[in-house]
Design a protein around this motif. Structure first.
Motif, short mmCIF file in Angstrom:
data_model
loop_
_atom_site.label_atom_id
_atom_site.label_comp_id
_atom_site.label_asym_id
_atom_site.label_seq_id
_atom_site.Cartn_x
_atom_site.Cartn_y
_atom_site.Cartn_z
N ARG A 197 40.94 45.48 26.33
CA ARG A 197 41.55 45.22 24.68
C ARG A 197 42.24 44.38 24.95
O ARG A 197 42.75 43.04 23.88
N GLU A 198 42.76 44.22 26.13
CA GLU A 198 44.25 43.46 26.37
C GLU A 198 43.27 42.03 26.38
O GLU A 198 43.84 40.93 26.44
N ALA A 199 42.49 41.64 27.38
CA ALA A 199 40.97 41.46 27.31
C ALA A 199 41.18 40.50 26.49
O ALA A 199 40.85 39.32 26.39
N THR A 200 40.50 40.92 25.57
CA THR A 200 39.85 40.64 24.24
C THR A 200 41.23 39.87 23.56
O THR A 200 41.19 38.18 23.01
N THR A 201 42.51 40.37 23.14
CA THR A 201 43.45 39.81 22.70
C THR A 201 44.85 39.19 23.52
O THR A 201 45.05 37.65 22.64
N GLY A 202 44.52 39.29 24.57
CA GLY A 202 45.54 37.92 25.61
C GLY A 202 45.84 37.98 26.82
O GLY A 202 46.64 37.59 27.10
N GLY A 203 44.79 38.71 27.51
CA GLY A 203 45.07 38.62 28.61
C GLY A 203 43.84 37.25 29.71
O GLY A 203 43.64 36.63 29.22
N TRP A 204 44.88 37.05 30.49
CA TRP A 204 44.53 35.47 31.04
C TRP A 204 44.53 35.99 33.20
O TRP A 204 45.39 36.69 32.71
N SER A 205 43.76 35.27 33.90
CA SER A 205 44.35 34.84 35.01
C SER A 205 43.61 33.22 35.00
O SER A 205 43.66 32.70 34.21
N SER B 293 38.38 27.97 35.14
CA SER B 293 37.39 28.30 34.82
C SER B 293 37.11 27.94 33.71
O SER B 293 36.30 26.45 33.65
N VAL B 294 38.08 27.55 32.67
CA VAL B 294 37.98 27.01 31.73
C VAL B 294 37.79 25.29 31.65
O VAL B 294 37.23 24.37 31.20
N LEU B 295 38.86 24.60 32.87
CA LEU B 295 39.14 23.48 33.47
C LEU B 295 37.81 22.60 33.78
O LEU B 295 37.17 22.28 32.62
N ASN C 177 40.16 34.18 24.55
CA ASN C 177 40.94 34.41 23.90
C ASN C 177 42.41 33.22 23.30
O ASN C 177 42.36 31.94 23.90
N GLU C 178 43.01 33.46 22.57
CA GLU C 178 44.27 32.28 22.06
C GLU C 178 44.55 31.70 23.08
O GLU C 178 45.41 30.74 23.58
N VAL C 179 45.48 32.73 24.22
CA VAL C 179 46.24 32.49 25.42
C VAL C 179 45.33 31.98 26.37
O VAL C 179 46.29 30.14 26.96
N ILE C 180 44.75 32.44 26.61
CA ILE C 180 43.69 31.00 27.77
C ILE C 180 43.32 29.39 26.94
O ILE C 180 43.35 28.61 27.65
N THR C 181 43.19 29.66 25.53
CA THR C 181 43.00 28.62 24.68
C THR C 181 44.18 27.67 24.95
O THR C 181 43.86 26.48 25.36
N THR C 182 45.11 28.25 24.75
CA THR C 182 46.56 27.42 24.71
C THR C 182 46.91 27.16 25.89
O THR C 182 46.84 25.68 26.06
N TRP D 286 46.93 22.94 26.64
CA TRP D 286 48.74 21.80 27.33
C TRP D 286 48.30 21.73 28.74
O TRP D 286 49.18 20.87 29.25
N VAL D 287 47.55 22.31 29.64
CA VAL D 287 47.63 21.88 30.82
C VAL D 287 46.97 20.30 31.52
O VAL D 287 47.40 19.59 31.33
#
Length: 219
Positions: free
Chosen positions: A42-50, A56-58, A177-182, A186-187
Motif C-alpha cells: 500500500r505504501e508503494a501506491t500512496t507515497g513510497g519512493w526510492s 528512472s523517472v528522469l 504516485n504523487e511523491v515520485i511525481t513531485t 522539482w528536480v
C-alpha cells in the motif's frame, strides 16, 4: 578539409556510443528501480519512493531521450567551424536519428536479458520506436548542430532541452504516485532553471564583451 576516413568515423562512433550507453543505462536503472520497492504494498501506491525510482523517472522520460539525440547532433558537428551550413545540419540530423536507433536497440536488448525473455518479445515496440527515431531524431539532431552557433539560433538550440523538460514535467508528469511525481518535477524544474540561467549569463557576457570591444575601437 580532412580527407582521412578515420576522422569521419570518430563522430559516428561517439554518436552510436552515446545512444547505446543511454539506452542500456535506462533499461538497467528501470530494472533496479523495480527491485527497490514492493509494488504490491500500500505504501508503494500512496507515497513510497526510492532514489533509483527518481533516477528512472528522469532517465526514461521523453525529454531525456530527446536530449540524447540533441547531444548526438552536437557531438557529430563539434569540429565544424563557421556558419550554419546545410552539411552541418545534415550531419547533425543523421547523428540524432542514429543515436535514438542505437538507444532503442540497446534498451530492448538489455531488457531481454534483465527480464529473461526472447528478443522477439519486444519486436513491435522496437520497430515502433525505431520509426519514431527516424521521424524525430533528425529534427533533434539538427537542433544539437545549432547549439554552437552564435546569435538567436544558438540560444534557442541551447534551451530546447531544458524548456522541453520543464514543459513535459508540467503537462505529462511521470511517476506511479504523487511523491515520485513531485520530486521528479522539482528536480527537473530546478535543473532546467539553472541551465537556462547559465545560457542567459553566457549570452549577456558575450554581449558585454562585444560592447566593450566596440567601445575600445572608438577614437
Amino acid at each position: 578539409m580532412d580527407n582521412n576516413p578515420r576522422s569521419g568515423s570518430k563522430p559516428l562512433l561517439s554518436v552510436l556510443a552515446v545512444g547505446a550507453v543511454f539506452g542500456a543505462a535506462t533499461s538497467l536503472v528501470n530494472a533496479v528501480a523495480q527491485l527497490s520497492v514492493d509494488l504490491e504494498s500500500r505504501e508503494a501506491t500512496t507515497g513510497g519512493w526510492s532514489v533509483m525510482e527518481i533516477v528512472s523517472v528522469l532517465l526514461d522520460s521523453g525529454w531525456a531521450w530527446a536530449g540524447s539525440a540533441v547531444l548526438a547532433g552536437l557531438l557529430a558537428t563539434r569540429a565544424e567551424q563557421g556558419g550554419l551550413e546545410a552539411r552541418t545540419l545534415a550531419r547533425g540530423a543523421v547523428a540524432g536519428a542514429l543515436a535514438l536507433l542505437a538507444a532503442t536497440a540497446a534498451y530492448y536488448a538489455v531488457d531481454t536479458v534483465v527480464h529473461g525473455v526472447s528478443l522477439g518479445s519486444y519486436g513491435y515496440d522496437t520497430v515502433y520506436w525505431w520509426a519514431a527515431s527516424i521521424l524525430l531524431g533528425p529534427i533533434l539532431g539538427a537542433i544539437g548542430a545549432c547549439a554552437r552557433r552564435p546569435g538567436a539560433i544558438g540560444v534557442l538550440a541551447k534551451v530546447t532541452v531544458p524548456v522541453g523538460a520543464a514543459v513535459q514535467m508540467f503537462v505529462m508528469p511521470p511517476g506511479r504516485n504523487e511523491v515520485i511525481t513531485t520530486v521528479g518535477q522539482w528536480v527537473v524544474w530546478t535543473t532546467a532553471a539553472v541551465s537556462i540561467g547559465m545560457v542567459a549569463v553566457h549570452v549577456l557576457g558575450l554581449r558585454r564583451q562585444r560592447d566593450f570591444s566596440g567601445g575600445a575601437e572608438l577614437p
